[in-house]
Design an enzyme around this catalytic site. Structure first.
Site, PDB file in Angstrom:
ATOM      1  N   GLY A  35      -9.870  12.209  13.555  1.00  0.00           N
ATOM      2  CA  GLY A  35     -10.101  11.890  12.136  1.00  0.00           C
ATOM      3  C   GLY A  35     -10.669  10.488  12.003  1.00  0.00           C
ATOM      4  N   TYR A  75     -11.175   7.227   6.116  1.00  0.00           N
ATOM      5  CA  TYR A  75     -10.769   5.941   5.538  1.00  0.00           C
ATOM      6  C   TYR A  75      -9.583   5.327   6.269  1.00  0.00           C
ATOM      7  CZ  TYR A  75     -13.937   6.417   1.620  1.00  0.00           C
ATOM      8  OH  TYR A  75     -15.069   6.514   0.857  1.00  0.00           O
ATOM      9  N   VAL A  76      -8.737   6.179   6.878  1.00  0.00           N
ATOM     10  CA  VAL A  76      -7.578   5.654   7.598  1.00  0.00           C
ATOM     11  C   VAL A  76      -7.871   5.556   9.095  1.00  0.00           C
ATOM     12  CG1 VAL A  76      -5.206   6.177   8.289  1.00  0.00           C
ATOM     13  CG2 VAL A  76      -5.874   6.303   5.902  1.00  0.00           C
ATOM     14  N   ARG A  79     -20.673  11.610  10.130  1.00  0.00           N
ATOM     15  CA  ARG A  79     -19.725  10.504  10.017  1.00  0.00           C
ATOM     16  C   ARG A  79     -19.667   9.702  11.319  1.00  0.00           C
ATOM     17  NH1 ARG A  79     -14.105  11.121   6.487  1.00  0.00           N
ATOM     18  NH2 ARG A  79     -14.946   9.763   4.897  1.00  0.00           N
ATOM     19  N   ALA A 120      -4.075  -0.192   1.841  1.00  0.00           N
ATOM     20  CA  ALA A 120      -4.718   0.177   0.577  1.00  0.00           C
ATOM     21  C   ALA A 120      -6.215  -0.030   0.753  1.00  0.00           C
ATOM     22  CB  ALA A 120      -4.186  -0.687  -0.561  1.00  0.00           C
ATOM     23  N   GLU A 121      -7.015   0.812   0.132  1.00  0.00           N
ATOM     24  CA  GLU A 121      -8.462   0.656   0.245  1.00  0.00           C
ATOM     25  C   GLU A 121      -8.893  -0.628  -0.458  1.00  0.00           C
ATOM     26  OE1 GLU A 121     -10.646   4.277  -0.607  1.00  0.00           O
ATOM     27  OE2 GLU A 121      -9.078   5.427   0.382  1.00  0.00           O
ATOM     28  N   GLY A 157      -5.538   3.887 -15.865  1.00  0.00           N
ATOM     29  CA  GLY A 157      -4.796   4.868 -15.069  1.00  0.00           C
ATOM     30  C   GLY A 157      -5.044   4.627 -13.600  1.00  0.00           C
ATOM     31  N   CYS A 171      -4.520   9.104  -2.759  1.00  0.00           N
ATOM     32  CA  CYS A 171      -3.134   9.242  -2.283  1.00  0.00           C
ATOM     33  C   CYS A 171      -2.096   9.482  -3.370  1.00  0.00           C
ATOM     34  CB  CYS A 171      -2.754   7.994  -1.496  1.00  0.00           C
ATOM     35  SG  CYS A 171      -3.694   7.844   0.028  1.00  0.00           S
ATOM     36  N   LYS A 216      -1.841  13.073  -5.058  1.00  0.00           N
ATOM     37  CA  LYS A 216      -1.588  14.060  -4.004  1.00  0.00           C
ATOM     38  C   LYS A 216      -0.170  13.924  -3.443  1.00  0.00           C
ATOM     39  CE  LYS A 216      -3.372  12.877   0.162  1.00  0.00           C
ATOM     40  NZ  LYS A 216      -2.310  12.752   1.172  1.00  0.00           N
TER      41      LYS A 216
HETATM   42  P1  NAD Z   1     -10.717  11.349   5.117  1.00  0.00           P
HETATM   43  O1  NAD Z   1     -11.028  12.623   4.440  1.00  0.00           O
HETATM   44  O2  NAD Z   1     -11.469  10.118   4.794  1.00  0.00           O
HETATM   45  O3  NAD Z   1     -10.846  11.552   6.697  1.00  0.00           O
HETATM   46  C1  NAD Z   1     -10.325  12.639   7.408  1.00  0.00           C
HETATM   47  C2  NAD Z   1     -11.283  12.996   8.551  1.00  0.00           C
HETATM   48  O4  NAD Z   1     -10.667  13.992   9.365  1.00  0.00           O
HETATM   49  C3  NAD Z   1     -12.622  13.585   8.093  1.00  0.00           C
HETATM   50  O5  NAD Z   1     -13.680  12.786   8.578  1.00  0.00           O
HETATM   51  C4  NAD Z   1     -12.636  14.991   8.689  1.00  0.00           C
HETATM   52  O6  NAD Z   1     -13.924  15.417   9.120  1.00  0.00           O
HETATM   53  C5  NAD Z   1     -11.698  14.841   9.859  1.00  0.00           C
HETATM   54  N1  NAD Z   1     -11.112  16.103  10.326  1.00  0.00           N
HETATM   55  C6  NAD Z   1     -10.477  17.046   9.604  1.00  0.00           C
HETATM   56  N2  NAD Z   1     -10.047  18.041  10.404  1.00  0.00           N
HETATM   57  C7  NAD Z   1     -10.423  17.722  11.656  1.00  0.00           C
HETATM   58  C8  NAD Z   1     -10.251  18.340  12.923  1.00  0.00           C
HETATM   59  N3  NAD Z   1      -9.590  19.501  13.058  1.00  0.00           N
HETATM   60  N4  NAD Z   1     -10.759  17.720  14.013  1.00  0.00           N
HETATM   61  C9  NAD Z   1     -11.427  16.553  13.895  1.00  0.00           C
HETATM   62  N5  NAD Z   1     -11.605  15.919  12.733  1.00  0.00           N
HETATM   63  C10 NAD Z   1     -11.105  16.488  11.618  1.00  0.00           C
HETATM   64  O7  NAD Z   1      -9.157  11.128   4.890  1.00  0.00           O
HETATM   65  P2  NAD Z   1      -8.369   9.714   4.854  1.00  0.00           P
HETATM   66  O8  NAD Z   1      -8.518   9.092   3.524  1.00  0.00           O
HETATM   67  O9  NAD Z   1      -8.698   8.940   6.090  1.00  0.00           O
HETATM   68  O10 NAD Z   1      -6.867  10.225   4.945  1.00  0.00           O
HETATM   69  C11 NAD Z   1      -6.331  10.726   6.157  1.00  0.00           C
HETATM   70  C12 NAD Z   1      -4.820  10.822   6.011  1.00  0.00           C
HETATM   71  O11 NAD Z   1      -4.276   9.507   5.810  1.00  0.00           O
HETATM   72  C13 NAD Z   1      -4.363  11.648   4.805  1.00  0.00           C
HETATM   73  O12 NAD Z   1      -3.180  12.333   5.169  1.00  0.00           O
HETATM   74  C14 NAD Z   1      -4.048  10.592   3.761  1.00  0.00           C
HETATM   75  O13 NAD Z   1      -3.067  11.016   2.857  1.00  0.00           O
HETATM   76  C15 NAD Z   1      -3.506   9.462   4.611  1.00  0.00           C
HETATM   77  N6  NAD Z   1      -3.659   8.111   4.010  1.00  0.00           N
HETATM   78  C16 NAD Z   1      -4.799   7.767   3.352  1.00  0.00           C
HETATM   79  C17 NAD Z   1      -4.932   6.472   2.849  1.00  0.00           C
HETATM   80  C18 NAD Z   1      -6.185   6.029   2.135  1.00  0.00           C
HETATM   81  O14 NAD Z   1      -6.179   4.943   1.579  1.00  0.00           O
HETATM   82  N7  NAD Z   1      -7.249   6.803   2.103  1.00  0.00           N
HETATM   83  C19 NAD Z   1      -3.911   5.538   3.034  1.00  0.00           C
HETATM   84  C20 NAD Z   1      -2.771   5.932   3.727  1.00  0.00           C
HETATM   85  C21 NAD Z   1      -2.647   7.223   4.218  1.00  0.00           C
HETATM   86  C1  UDX Z   2      -2.292   3.320  -2.122  1.00  0.00           C
HETATM   87  C2  UDX Z   2      -1.112   2.505  -1.589  1.00  0.00           C
HETATM   88  O1  UDX Z   2      -1.095   1.214  -2.203  1.00  0.00           O
HETATM   89  C3  UDX Z   2      -1.201   2.357  -0.091  1.00  0.00           C
HETATM   90  O2  UDX Z   2      -0.047   1.694   0.423  1.00  0.00           O
HETATM   91  C4  UDX Z   2      -1.301   3.749   0.528  1.00  0.00           C
HETATM   92  O3  UDX Z   2      -1.409   3.640   1.938  1.00  0.00           O
HETATM   93  C5  UDX Z   2      -2.467   4.516  -0.038  1.00  0.00           C
HETATM   94  O4  UDX Z   2      -2.349   4.580  -1.488  1.00  0.00           O
HETATM   95  P1  UDX Z   2      -4.847   2.799  -2.638  1.00  0.00           P
HETATM   96  O5  UDX Z   2      -4.797   4.086  -3.385  1.00  0.00           O
HETATM   97  O6  UDX Z   2      -5.927   2.587  -1.656  1.00  0.00           O
HETATM   98  O7  UDX Z   2      -3.470   2.574  -1.858  1.00  0.00           O
HETATM   99  O8  UDX Z   2      -4.944   1.579  -3.698  1.00  0.00           O
HETATM  100  P2  UDX Z   2      -3.874   0.845  -4.638  1.00  0.00           P
HETATM  101  O9  UDX Z   2      -4.135  -0.591  -4.570  1.00  0.00           O
HETATM  102  O10 UDX Z   2      -2.493   1.288  -4.374  1.00  0.00           O
HETATM  103  O11 UDX Z   2      -4.317   1.330  -6.098  1.00  0.00           O
HETATM  104  C6  UDX Z   2      -4.123   2.674  -6.511  1.00  0.00           C
HETATM  105  C7  UDX Z   2      -4.558   2.824  -7.961  1.00  0.00           C
HETATM  106  O12 UDX Z   2      -3.639   2.181  -8.841  1.00  0.00           O
HETATM  107  C8  UDX Z   2      -5.931   2.201  -8.270  1.00  0.00           C
HETATM  108  O13 UDX Z   2      -6.640   3.041  -9.135  1.00  0.00           O
HETATM  109  C9  UDX Z   2      -5.576   0.898  -8.940  1.00  0.00           C
HETATM  110  O14 UDX Z   2      -6.592   0.424  -9.791  1.00  0.00           O
HETATM  111  C10 UDX Z   2      -4.329   1.313  -9.722  1.00  0.00           C
HETATM  112  N1  UDX Z   2      -3.449   0.179 -10.051  1.00  0.00           N
HETATM  113  C11 UDX Z   2      -2.842  -0.523  -9.066  1.00  0.00           C
HETATM  114  C12 UDX Z   2      -3.227  -0.139 -11.384  1.00  0.00           C
HETATM  115  O15 UDX Z   2      -3.762   0.507 -12.286  1.00  0.00           O
HETATM  116  N2  UDX Z   2      -2.380  -1.178 -11.673  1.00  0.00           N
HETATM  117  C13 UDX Z   2      -1.745  -1.907 -10.713  1.00  0.00           C
HETATM  118  O16 UDX Z   2      -0.998  -2.826 -11.052  1.00  0.00           O
HETATM  119  C14 UDX Z   2      -1.995  -1.573  -9.357  1.00  0.00           C
END
Ligand code: NAD
Ligand code: UDX
Length: 457
Positions: free
Chosen positions: A10, A13-14, A40, A162-163, A269, A274, A277
Site C-alpha cells: 500500500g 497517504y499512509v 502510483r 494527520a495529512e 465541518g 478517516c 469512516k
Molecule cells: P490510500 O487509498 O491512499 O492507499 C491505499 C493503497 O493501497 C492504494 O494505493 C491501493 O492501490 C493499495 N492497495 C489496495 N489493495 C492492495 C493490494 N491487495 N495489494 C497492493 N496494494 C493494494 O489509503 P490511505 O489513506 O493510505 O489509508 C490506508 C489505511 O491507513 C486506511 O486503513 C486508513 O484508514 C489508515 N489511515 C489513514 C490516514 C490518512 O490520513 N489518510 C491516517 C491514519 C490511518
Molecule cells: C485525522 C487524525 O487527526 C489523525 O490522527 C488520523 O491518523 C487520521 O485522521 P486528518 O483527517 O488527516 O487526521 O486531519 P485532521 O487534522 O484530524 O482534521 C480532520 C478534519 O477536522 C479536517 O477537515 C479539519 O479541517 C477539521 N478540524 C480539525 C476542524 O474543523 N476543527 C478543528 O479544530 C480541527
C-alpha cells in the site's frame, strides 16, 4: 532476528510517507513499498510524487535509491521480507451486510492471502491500516490456513499522522502504539518493531499493549478528535444566536488544562478519509455487540457534522434573499484541510453539491485540490467551473465562501476582490480565518461561523 528487509503493501497517504520516514531514519534497513497501482508507483519513482505533503519530497529524495524502493512486484518482495506492513485502504462498505457503516476488509484479506502464498520464512505482519477491533484474529486464521509452512506473528501498529503535517507527525510522534499477543512469540515480535522505531522515537513514547487495545485505540482516538469538532460546532450555532463568539468560547474553555486547546476550531465541518469512516466503523462494532445506546452516542458525532455542513448552505441561501439560482458563488478551498490536495469527505463537496441543487453557478478554487475536484464534481459541469486563480474565481461573484483554511486566503487582496464582485457582496467564512471587521469595513457583508454577522443590509 534483527529486521533487515521491510515491505509495506500500500503506497498511499499512509504507506508512502510512513515507510519513507522509516527508510530515512533506519539506513541499515531496506524498505520496499509495493502497490498494485502502477501509476502510483511510477509517480513515487518520479520527481512528481503522487501526494502533496510538506517535507515529503526531501525525505523521499534522501532515502530513495539508497534503502527505499517503490515497486509493483508484490510477490517477489514479500518473499524477501522479514517484516510486512499492511497499509491498504479500508473504506466503508458500499454493498451487502453492513453497507454504509462497516469497514470493507476485502483488500486486507487479499493481502493476507498474498503474504501466505509468497512468504519464504516466518514473518511479522504489521497492521498499519485502521481496522475493526479483533481483525488480527481473522488475519491469523487466513495466514495460518491450510498447509502454511511458516509462522506469522501479527502486530497492530495504527498510524496517527494527520495529512498536511504527516512528516512532522512521523518525525516527532506523540506516541507510537504497538499491540501484540502477550506471550513469548508476541512479545518478541513487539520488541522487533520497538527496535525499528527506537531509531528515532524516544522509548517513553513507544507504547505497547495487547492487540485488541491497540486496534481499538485507533478508532477511539479518531472518534474523540471528531467528537471535539462536532461539540464545538454544536456550540457555534448557539453562539450565532446569542452574540457569543465561538473563538472566545474555545479559548476560554481550552485554557482549562483538563479540556486542552486543540481541536476546538469551529468550522464548516470536519472532512478527511478517516473520521467519518472510523466512527461509522465504531458504531457498527457497537451494534454488533448489542450496544445500541453506545452506537447512537457516537453516531451523533457524524449527524452533527452533516448538520453543520447543511447549516452552512442554509444560512448562505437564507442570507442571500432565499435564492442563489443563477448567482455566482466563489468557493475558496476544496481540500478537506489546508496543506493537502486530498478531498476525501471534504465538506466542500457537500457544500458545492447543495449549491448546485439550488442552481447557483459555482466557481471552485484551490491551490492543490482541483485535480480531485474535477472527479468529485463530475456530472455538475453545468453549474461548476474550476479556477486556479482565486481572484478570477471571485470576479463577478455575489458571494465568496472560504471552505479550506489555506494560508494564502488570509492574505488575498480583498479590496480587489470586493471591487470585482456583484453588490451586495457576501462573504461566508467557513473557517474563520480572515479579519471580519476589516472585510466589513471594505463593504462586504460578513458571515463567520459561530460569531455575529457584520452586515450592511
Ligand atoms: P490510500 O487509498 O491512499 O492507499 C491505499 C493503497 O493501497 C492504494 O494505493 C491501493 O492501490 C493499495 N492497495 C489496495 N489493495 C492492495 C493490494 N491487495 N495489494 C497492493 N496494494 C493494494 O489509503 P490511505 O489513506 O493510505 O489509508 C490506508 C489505511 O491507513 C486506511 O486503513 C486508513 O484508514 C489508515 N489511515 C489513514 C490516514 C490518512 O490520513 N489518510 C491516517 C491514519 C490511518
Ligand atoms: C485525522 C487524525 O487527526 C489523525 O490522527 C488520523 O491518523 C487520521 O485522521 P486528518 O483527517 O488527516 O487526521 O486531519 P485532521 O487534522 O484530524 O482534521 C480532520 C478534519 O477536522 C479536517 O477537515 C479539519 O479541517 C477539521 N478540524 C480539525 C476542524 O474543523 N476543527 C478543528 O479544530 C480541527
Amino acid at each position: 532476528m534483527s529486521i533487515k528487509n521491510i515491505v509495506c503493501i500500500g503506497a498511499g497517504y499512509v504507506g508512502g510517507p510512513t515507510m519513507s520516514v522509516v527508510a530515512q531514519k533506519c539506513p541499515h534497513i531496506n524498505v520496499t513499498i509495493v502497490d498494485l497501482n502502477q501509476a502510483r508507483i511510477d509517480a513515487w519513482n518520479s520527481d512528481s510524487l503522487p501526494i502533496y505533503e510538506p517535507g515529503l519530497e526531501a525525505v523521499v529524495q534522501e532515502a530513495r535509491g539508497r534503502n527505499l524502493t517503490f515497486s509493483t512486484d508484490i510477490e517477489g518482495n514479500i518473499a524477501k521480507a522479514d517484516m510486512v506492513f499492511v497499509s491498504v485502504n479500508t473504506p466503508t462498505k458500499t454493498f451487502g451486510k453492513g453497507a454504509g457503516v462497516a469497514a470493507n476488509l476485502e483488500f486486507i484479506e487479499k493481502c493476507a492471502r498474498t503474504i501466505r502464498a509468497n512468504a519464504s520464512k516466518d514473518l511479522i505482519v504489521v497492521e498499519k491500516s485502521t481496522l475493526p477491533v479483533r481483525t488480527a484474529e481473522t488475519l491469523e486464521k487466513i495466514l495460518h490456513a491450510g498447509d502454511s509452512k511458516y509462522h506469522f506473528e501479527i502486530l497492530s501498529n495504527p498510524e496517527f499522522l494527520a495529512e498536511g503535517t504527516a512528516i512532522t507527525d512521523l518525525h516527532d510522534p506523540d506516541r507510537v502504539l504497538i499491540g501484540g499477543r502477550q506471550n513469548d512469540l508476541g512479545k518478541a515480535a513487539i520488541q522487533e518493531l520497538v527496535d525499528v522505531y527506537a531509531n528515532w522515537v524516544p522509548n517513553e513514547r513507544i507504547l505497547t499493549t495487547n492487540t485488541w487495545s491497540s486496534e481499538l485505540s485507533k478508532l477511539v482516538a479518531n472518534a474523540f478528535l471528531a467528537q471535539r469538532v462536532s461539540s464545538i460546532n454544536a456550540i457555534s450555532s448557539l453562539c450565532e444566536s446569542t452574540e457569543a463568539d465561538v473563538g472566545e468560547v474555545s479559548r476560554a474553555i481550552g485554557m482549562d488544562s483538563r479540556i486542552g486547546s486543540k481541536f476546538l476550531k469551529a468550522s464548516v465541518g470536519f472532512g478527511g478519509s478517516c473520521f467519518k469512516k472510523d466512527i461509522l466503523n465504531l458504531v457498527y462494532i457497537c451494534r454488533t455487540y448489542g450496544l445500541t445506546a453506545e452506537a447512537d452516542y457516537w453516531e451523533q458525532v457524524i449527524l452533527m457534522n452533516d448538520h453543520q455542513q447543511s447549516r452552512f448552505v442554509d444560512k448562505l441561501v437564507g442570507t442571500m434573499f432565499n435564492t442563489v439560482s443563477d448567482k455566482k458563488i466563489a468557493v475558496l478551498g476544496f481540500a478537506f484541510k489546508a496543506d493537502t490536495g486530498d478531498t476525501r469527505e471534504s465538506p466542500a463537496i457537500h457544500v458545492v453539491q447543495e449549491l448546485c441543487e439550488e442552481h447557483a453557478r459555482v466557481s471552485v478554487s484551490d491551490p492543490q485540490a482541483l485535480g480531485y475536484a474535477k472527479t468529485d464534481l463530475a456530472g455538475l459541469e453545468e453549474f461548476v467551473t474550476l479556477e486556479e486563480d482565486p481572484y478570477k474565481a471571485c470576479e463577478g461573484a455575489d458571494a465568496v465562501c472560504i471552505l479550506t483554511e489555506w494560508e494564502l486566503y488570509k492574505d488575498l487582496d480583498y479590496k480587489r476582490i470586493f471591487d470585482s464582485m456583484n453588490k451586495p457582496a457576501f462573504l461566508f467564512d467557513g473557517r474563520n480565518i480572515v479579519n471580519h471587521q476589516e472585510l466589513y469595513d471594505l463593504g462586504f457583508n460578513v458571515y463567520p461561523i459561530g460569531k455575529g454577522e457584520l452586515s450592511h443590509l
